[in-house]
Design a protein around this motif. Sequence first.
Motif, PDB file in Angstrom:
ATOM      1  N   MET A 121       2.058  17.665  16.269  1.00 50.64           N
ATOM      2  CA  MET A 121       2.351  16.450  15.522  1.00 50.64           C
ATOM      3  C   MET A 121       2.582  15.308  16.512  1.00 50.64           C
ATOM      4  SD  MET A 121       4.750  17.647  12.345  1.00 50.64           S
ATOM      5  CE  MET A 121       4.373  16.364  11.202  1.00 50.64           C
ATOM      6  N   ILE A 122       2.186  14.135  16.075  1.00 45.62           N
ATOM      7  CA  ILE A 122       2.448  12.955  16.903  1.00 45.62           C
ATOM      8  C   ILE A 122       3.336  11.993  16.110  1.00 45.62           C
ATOM      9  CG2 ILE A 122       0.334  13.152  18.265  1.00 45.62           C
ATOM     10  CD1 ILE A 122      -0.835  10.861  16.550  1.00 45.62           C
ATOM     11  N   PRO A 123       4.272  11.347  16.793  1.00 39.21           N
ATOM     12  CA  PRO A 123       5.115  10.372  16.110  1.00 39.21           C
ATOM     13  C   PRO A 123       4.339   9.073  15.902  1.00 39.21           C
ATOM     14  CG  PRO A 123       5.749  10.557  18.411  1.00 39.21           C
ATOM     15  CD  PRO A 123       4.664  11.555  18.175  1.00 39.21           C
ATOM     16  N   VAL A 124       4.221   8.666  14.656  1.00 41.03           N
ATOM     17  CA  VAL A 124       3.523   7.422  14.339  1.00 41.03           C
ATOM     18  C   VAL A 124       4.001   6.919  12.984  1.00 41.03           C
ATOM     19  CG1 VAL A 124       1.510   8.623  13.365  1.00 41.03           C
ATOM     20  CG2 VAL A 124       1.259   6.300  14.203  1.00 41.03           C
ATOM     21  N   ALA A 125       4.281   5.641  12.916  1.00 46.06           N
ATOM     22  CA  ALA A 125       4.711   5.019  11.662  1.00 46.06           C
ATOM     23  C   ALA A 125       3.504   4.357  11.008  1.00 46.06           C
ATOM     24  CB  ALA A 125       5.799   3.984  11.925  1.00 46.06           C
ATOM     25  N   LEU A 126       3.076   4.940   9.890  1.00 46.60           N
ATOM     26  CA  LEU A 126       1.915   4.419   9.161  1.00 46.60           C
ATOM     27  C   LEU A 126       2.292   4.170   7.708  1.00 46.60           C
ATOM     28  CD1 LEU A 126      -0.793   6.989  10.307  1.00 46.60           C
ATOM     29  CD2 LEU A 126      -0.533   4.654  11.127  1.00 46.60           C
ATOM     30  N   PRO A 127       1.946   3.019   7.172  1.00 45.75           N
ATOM     31  CA  PRO A 127       2.167   2.835   5.738  1.00 45.75           C
ATOM     32  C   PRO A 127       1.130   3.616   4.947  1.00 45.75           C
ATOM     33  CG  PRO A 127       1.110   0.898   6.667  1.00 45.75           C
ATOM     34  CD  PRO A 127       1.388   1.843   7.810  1.00 45.75           C
ATOM     35  N   VAL A 128       1.582   4.302   3.909  1.00 45.85           N
ATOM     36  CA  VAL A 128       0.690   5.031   3.012  1.00 45.85           C
ATOM     37  C   VAL A 128       1.112   4.776   1.572  1.00 45.85           C
ATOM     38  CG1 VAL A 128       0.096   6.871   4.640  1.00 45.85           C
ATOM     39  CG2 VAL A 128       2.061   7.149   3.162  1.00 45.85           C
ATOM     40  N   LYS A 129       0.154   4.876   0.689  1.00 45.41           N
ATOM     41  CA  LYS A 129       0.456   4.805  -0.739  1.00 45.41           C
ATOM     42  C   LYS A 129       0.724   6.219  -1.233  1.00 45.41           C
ATOM     43  CE  LYS A 129      -2.483   0.815  -1.615  1.00 45.41           C
ATOM     44  NZ  LYS A 129      -3.711   0.353  -2.279  1.00 45.41           N
ATOM     45  N   LEU A 130       1.735   6.372  -2.068  1.00 47.88           N
ATOM     46  CA  LEU A 130       2.093   7.669  -2.630  1.00 47.88           C
ATOM     47  C   LEU A 130       1.962   7.577  -4.141  1.00 47.88           C
ATOM     48  CD1 LEU A 130       5.064   9.877  -1.658  1.00 47.88           C
ATOM     49  CD2 LEU A 130       4.715   9.310  -4.036  1.00 47.88           C
ATOM     50  N   PHE A 131       1.256   8.542  -4.732  1.00 52.85           N
ATOM     51  CA  PHE A 131       1.090   8.606  -6.183  1.00 52.85           C
ATOM     52  C   PHE A 131       1.621   9.953  -6.658  1.00 52.85           C
ATOM     53  CE2 PHE A 131      -2.351   6.102  -4.397  1.00 52.85           C
ATOM     54  CZ  PHE A 131      -2.311   4.940  -5.145  1.00 52.85           C
ATOM     55  N   THR A 132       2.361   9.951  -7.755  1.00 57.83           N
ATOM     56  CA  THR A 132       2.869  11.209  -8.307  1.00 57.83           C
ATOM     57  C   THR A 132       1.994  11.725  -9.440  1.00 57.83           C
ATOM     58  OG1 THR A 132       4.374   9.982  -9.742  1.00 57.83           O
ATOM     59  CG2 THR A 132       5.263  10.770  -7.638  1.00 57.83           C
ATOM     60  N   ASP A 133       0.936  10.993  -9.770  1.00 54.76           N
ATOM     61  CA  ASP A 133      -0.011  11.450 -10.797  1.00 54.76           C
ATOM     62  C   ASP A 133      -1.438  11.264 -10.284  1.00 54.76           C
ATOM     63  OD1 ASP A 133      -1.258   8.843 -12.294  1.00 54.76           O
ATOM     64  OD2 ASP A 133       0.760   8.444 -11.541  1.00 54.76           O
ATOM     65  N   ALA A 134      -2.341  12.089 -10.770  1.00 55.09           N
ATOM     66  CA  ALA A 134      -3.719  12.081 -10.286  1.00 55.09           C
ATOM     67  C   ALA A 134      -4.468  10.795 -10.610  1.00 55.09           C
ATOM     68  CB  ALA A 134      -4.476  13.275 -10.859  1.00 55.09           C
ATOM     69  N   ARG A 135      -4.076  10.111 -11.674  1.00 60.68           N
ATOM     70  CA  ARG A 135      -4.774   8.882 -12.067  1.00 60.68           C
ATOM     71  C   ARG A 135      -4.378   7.684 -11.215  1.00 60.68           C
ATOM     72  NH1 ARG A 135      -3.472   8.406 -18.137  1.00 60.68           N
ATOM     73  NH2 ARG A 135      -1.484   9.041 -17.263  1.00 60.68           N
ATOM     74  N   GLY A 136      -3.317   7.805 -10.424  1.00 56.54           N
ATOM     75  CA  GLY A 136      -2.914   6.718  -9.539  1.00 56.54           C
ATOM     76  C   GLY A 136      -2.141   5.622 -10.230  1.00 56.54           C
ATOM     77  N   LEU A 137      -1.447   5.954 -11.305  1.00 51.78           N
ATOM     78  CA  LEU A 137      -0.705   4.943 -12.052  1.00 51.78           C
ATOM     79  C   LEU A 137       0.711   4.715 -11.518  1.00 51.78           C
ATOM     80  CD1 LEU A 137      -1.793   5.936 -15.671  1.00 51.78           C
ATOM     81  CD2 LEU A 137      -2.745   4.148 -14.199  1.00 51.78           C
ATOM     82  N   SER A 138       1.234   5.662 -10.765  1.00 51.92           N
ATOM     83  CA  SER A 138       2.618   5.565 -10.294  1.00 51.92           C
ATOM     84  C   SER A 138       2.667   5.342  -8.784  1.00 51.92           C
ATOM     85  CB  SER A 138       3.390   6.832 -10.660  1.00 51.92           C
ATOM     86  OG  SER A 138       2.765   7.940 -10.040  1.00 51.92           O
ATOM     87  N   LEU A 139       2.337   4.156  -8.341  1.00 48.49           N
ATOM     88  CA  LEU A 139       2.249   3.823  -6.926  1.00 48.49           C
ATOM     89  C   LEU A 139       3.623   3.560  -6.321  1.00 48.49           C
ATOM     90  CD1 LEU A 139       0.807   2.794  -4.319  1.00 48.49           C
ATOM     91  CD2 LEU A 139       0.693   0.573  -5.444  1.00 48.49           C
ATOM     92  N   GLU A 140       3.869   4.173  -5.163  1.00 50.31           N
ATOM     93  CA  GLU A 140       5.033   3.863  -4.330  1.00 50.31           C
ATOM     94  C   GLU A 140       4.523   3.722  -2.902  1.00 50.31           C
ATOM     95  OE1 GLU A 140       8.491   6.425  -4.745  1.00 50.31           O
ATOM     96  OE2 GLU A 140       7.675   7.153  -6.628  1.00 50.31           O
ATOM     97  N   TRP A 141       5.093   2.804  -2.148  1.00 50.00           N
ATOM     98  CA  TRP A 141       4.765   2.687  -0.735  1.00 50.00           C
ATOM     99  C   TRP A 141       5.695   3.586   0.052  1.00 50.00           C
ATOM    100  CZ3 TRP A 141       0.643   0.676   1.503  1.00 50.00           C
ATOM    101  CH2 TRP A 141      -0.135  -0.214   0.766  1.00 50.00           C
ATOM    102  N   CYS A 142       5.164   4.183   1.099  1.00 51.46           N
ATOM    103  CA  CYS A 142       5.916   5.133   1.912  1.00 51.46           C
ATOM    104  C   CYS A 142       5.493   4.935   3.369  1.00 51.46           C
ATOM    105  CB  CYS A 142       5.577   6.539   1.419  1.00 51.46           C
ATOM    106  SG  CYS A 142       6.612   7.820   2.044  1.00 51.46           S
TER     107      CYS A 142
END
Length: 92
Positions: free
Chosen positions: A1-22
Amino acid sequence: MIPVALPVKLFTDARGLSLEWCCTYEISVRTARLRLTPGVKTVGQEIWLQRNNRRAKFRVTSISDPEVYQFSVECLEDRPIWDDDLLGRLIR
């Protein structure tokens, strides 16, 4: 593993309706450690992470103590979501 801070989108449903930034803390080709978000509730939960235009399904493998506020995931698909230059660093 390498340490790196990357913004990613997180979805809790397959349709992508519940977006959270992580944000990541560490990544490997198939796993990552990220900052905990309200949508991540249980170990074993399936979520989708997206980096730029690459999205994949992940399973939550651990959730830290409340004061640490982190969780780990494992990719359930063959295609990694990380940028090509990062994949080059990870495969070395």
